[in-house]
Design a protein around this motif. Structure first.
Motif, PDB file in Angstrom:
ATOM      1  N   TRP A   1       0.816  -1.217   0.000  1.00 41.83           N
ATOM      2  CA  TRP A   1       0.000   0.000   0.000  1.00 41.83           C
ATOM      3  C   TRP A   1       0.850   1.267   0.000  1.00 41.83           C
ATOM      4  CZ3 TRP A   1       0.894   3.362   3.985  1.00 41.83           C
ATOM      5  CH2 TRP A   1       1.633   2.839   5.061  1.00 41.83           C
TER       6      TRP A   1
ATOM      7  N   GLY B   1      -6.546   3.686  -0.803  1.00 40.71           N
ATOM      8  CA  GLY B   1      -7.850   3.060  -1.021  1.00 40.71           C
ATOM      9  C   GLY B   1      -7.981   2.486  -2.409  1.00 40.71           C
TER      10      GLY B   1
ATOM     11  N   HIS C   1      -5.601   1.269  -4.192  1.00 40.59           N
ATOM     12  CA  HIS C   1      -4.817   0.025  -4.226  1.00 40.59           C
ATOM     13  C   HIS C   1      -5.650  -1.157  -3.757  1.00 40.59           C
ATOM     14  CE1 HIS C   1      -1.824  -2.995  -3.545  1.00 40.59           C
ATOM     15  NE2 HIS C   1      -1.844  -2.849  -2.230  1.00 40.59           N
ATOM     16  N   PHE C   2      -6.298  -1.024  -2.607  1.00 44.64           N
ATOM     17  CA  PHE C   2      -7.084  -2.135  -2.068  1.00 44.64           C
ATOM     18  C   PHE C   2      -8.255  -2.473  -2.981  1.00 44.64           C
ATOM     19  CE2 PHE C   2      -4.783  -0.939   1.742  1.00 44.64           C
ATOM     20  CZ  PHE C   2      -4.535  -2.159   2.337  1.00 44.64           C
ATOM     21  N   ALA C   3      -8.919  -1.455  -3.523  1.00 43.81           N
ATOM     22  CA  ALA C   3     -10.064  -1.707  -4.397  1.00 43.81           C
ATOM     23  C   ALA C   3      -9.641  -2.340  -5.716  1.00 43.81           C
ATOM     24  CB  ALA C   3     -10.811  -0.395  -4.656  1.00 43.81           C
ATOM     25  N   ASN C   4      -8.504  -1.904  -6.259  1.00 44.00           N
ATOM     26  CA  ASN C   4      -8.050  -2.402  -7.557  1.00 44.00           C
ATOM     27  C   ASN C   4      -7.624  -3.860  -7.500  1.00 44.00           C
ATOM     28  OD1 ASN C   4      -7.359  -2.033 -10.339  1.00 44.00           O
ATOM     29  ND2 ASN C   4      -5.205  -1.864  -9.753  1.00 44.00           N
TER      30      ASN C   4
ATOM     31  N   PRO D   1      -3.377  -6.534   0.666  1.00 46.37           N
ATOM     32  CA  PRO D   1      -4.758  -6.968   0.397  1.00 46.37           C
ATOM     33  C   PRO D   1      -4.891  -8.483   0.304  1.00 46.37           C
ATOM     34  CG  PRO D   1      -4.137  -5.162  -1.050  1.00 46.37           C
ATOM     35  CD  PRO D   1      -2.881  -5.611  -0.376  1.00 46.37           C
TER      36      PRO D   1
ATOM     37  N   SER E   1     -10.268  -6.324   2.831  1.00 40.61           N
ATOM     38  CA  SER E   1      -9.702  -5.354   1.899  1.00 40.61           C
ATOM     39  C   SER E   1     -10.771  -4.428   1.348  1.00 40.61           C
ATOM     40  CB  SER E   1      -8.983  -6.080   0.754  1.00 40.61           C
ATOM     41  OG  SER E   1      -7.842  -6.751   1.232  1.00 40.61           O
TER      42      SER E   1
ATOM     43  N   ALA F   1     -10.698  -0.470   1.903  1.00 38.65           N
ATOM     44  CA  ALA F   1     -10.730   0.443   0.756  1.00 38.65           C
ATOM     45  C   ALA F   1     -11.805   1.506   0.946  1.00 38.65           C
ATOM     46  CB  ALA F   1     -10.978  -0.338  -0.533  1.00 38.65           C
TER      47      ALA F   1
ATOM     48  N   PHE G   1     -13.560  -0.808  -7.576  1.00 36.54           N
ATOM     49  CA  PHE G   1     -12.580   0.149  -8.092  1.00 36.54           C
ATOM     50  C   PHE G   1     -13.269   1.273  -8.852  1.00 36.54           C
ATOM     51  CE2 PHE G   1      -9.344   1.383 -11.361  1.00 36.54           C
ATOM     52  CZ  PHE G   1      -8.478   2.008 -10.472  1.00 36.54           C
TER      53      PHE G   1
ATOM     54  N   VAL H   1     -14.523   3.704  -6.410  1.00 35.95           N
ATOM     55  CA  VAL H   1     -13.464   4.601  -5.947  1.00 35.95           C
ATOM     56  C   VAL H   1     -13.226   5.711  -6.962  1.00 35.95           C
ATOM     57  CG1 VAL H   1     -10.999   4.757  -5.450  1.00 35.95           C
ATOM     58  CG2 VAL H   1     -12.342   2.882  -4.493  1.00 35.95           C
TER      59      VAL H   1
END
Length: 284
Positions: free
Chosen positions: A141, A179, A181-184, A201, A209, A213, A259, A262
């Motif tokens: 992250w 955020g 990063h975690f969603a992707n 994640p 995760s 996110a 994602f 986001v």
């Protein structure tokens, strides 16, 4: 004297495959975000274009290097959405494109001034460090938070007097990056674990995760709403409520929906920056 055709056809690079290999949606989103920051900060048309060009070059280098370095893992996972993994674009072409974009990023960044250029190139270096090593560690992250957090500094350090951005703006950008990063990563967690990628994640799992996110992005929006004056405007309160509802609705959704949620929140944040800068003599 007539020119003879070569005995063998010259290799061609499928442009569509090359574009798909650069992670076009995130690259475009980050570039637009940086351009809006530059416009809101008063960088003018030339400064905004320069900022966008430097960020676009950096994002292209990061996206292409990511797919190139992940080639073996993507093939092992059977990723049909990756042109490199399916043979839709030559690996050498992606390598050349990544290095060319990186080479262009350096002078474009430094054209904004040494301090601004150093800030942006540090962020690009962090993103390359993610691709090269940190992606599979518990610190996965950190490059996202650092690279996004330095974007406002790249913009403001290019202004007269080279001022640093306010802490709330740096914090909001860093939280948004973490955020994202975690969603992707959410839809790829199973494939990542199968191919040995154990970033944070992947270690936490999809449910944790997704929740993290949402919290990080909500925190980013809260800083943008509350940071400048310490209290929320009606528009800010509405933005926070809509942000919370959107993240709650998309956090557990399949595929790339979290994602995209986001990105939608990021677009609302950009709109907030624009409306604030239009209403004030100084944007922040």
């Amino acid at each position: 004297m007539p020119v003879r055709s070569p005995a063998f056809p010259l290799p061609t690079v499928p442009v569509a495959g090359l574009l798909r290999s650069c992670h076009p949606l995130p690259a475009a989103a980050v570039t637009v975000f940086a351009a809006v920051l530059a416009a809101a900060a008063g960088r003018g048309a030339a400064g905004t274009a320069l900022t966008a060009g430097a960020v676009a070059a950096g994002q292209l280098s990061v996206g292409w290097s990511n797919d190139r370095l992940d080639l073996r893992r993507d093939r092992a996972a059977g990723r049909r959405d990756k042109p490199l993994a399916t043979g839709g674009v030559p690996a050498a072409a992606v390598t050349a494109a990544a290095l060319t974009a990186l080479a262009l990023c350096v002078p474009l960044s430094l054209a904004a001034g040494p301090a601004a250029g150093a800030a942006h190139l540090t962020g690009v270096a962090a993103a390359w460090a993610y691709n090269l090593r940190l992606k599979g560690t518990a610190a996965s992250w950190l490059p996202y938070a650092l690279a996004f957090g330095l974007l406002p500094a790249f913009v403001t350090l290019g202004l007269p007097g080279a001022p640093w951005p306010p802490p709330w703006l740096t914090g909001a950008a860093a939280l948004l990056g973490a955020g994202a990063h975690f969603a992707n990563v959410l839809p790829d967690i199973a494939d990542d674990l199968a191919t040995g990628v154990r970033g944070l994640p992947q270690r936490l799992g999809p449910r944790a995760s997704a929740a993290l996110a949402a919290l990080l992005v909500l925190g980013s929006a809260a800083l943008l709403v509350l940071g400048p004056s310490g209290h929320a405007t009606p528009y800010g309160l509405t933005l926070l409520a809509l942000t919370a509802a959107l993240l709650l609705a998309t956090a557990g959704a399949p595929g790339r929906i979290p994602f995209l949620g986001v990105l939608t929140v990021a677009a609302a944040d950009v709109l907030l920056l624009l409306t604030r800068s239009a209403a004030q003599a100084t944007p922040w």
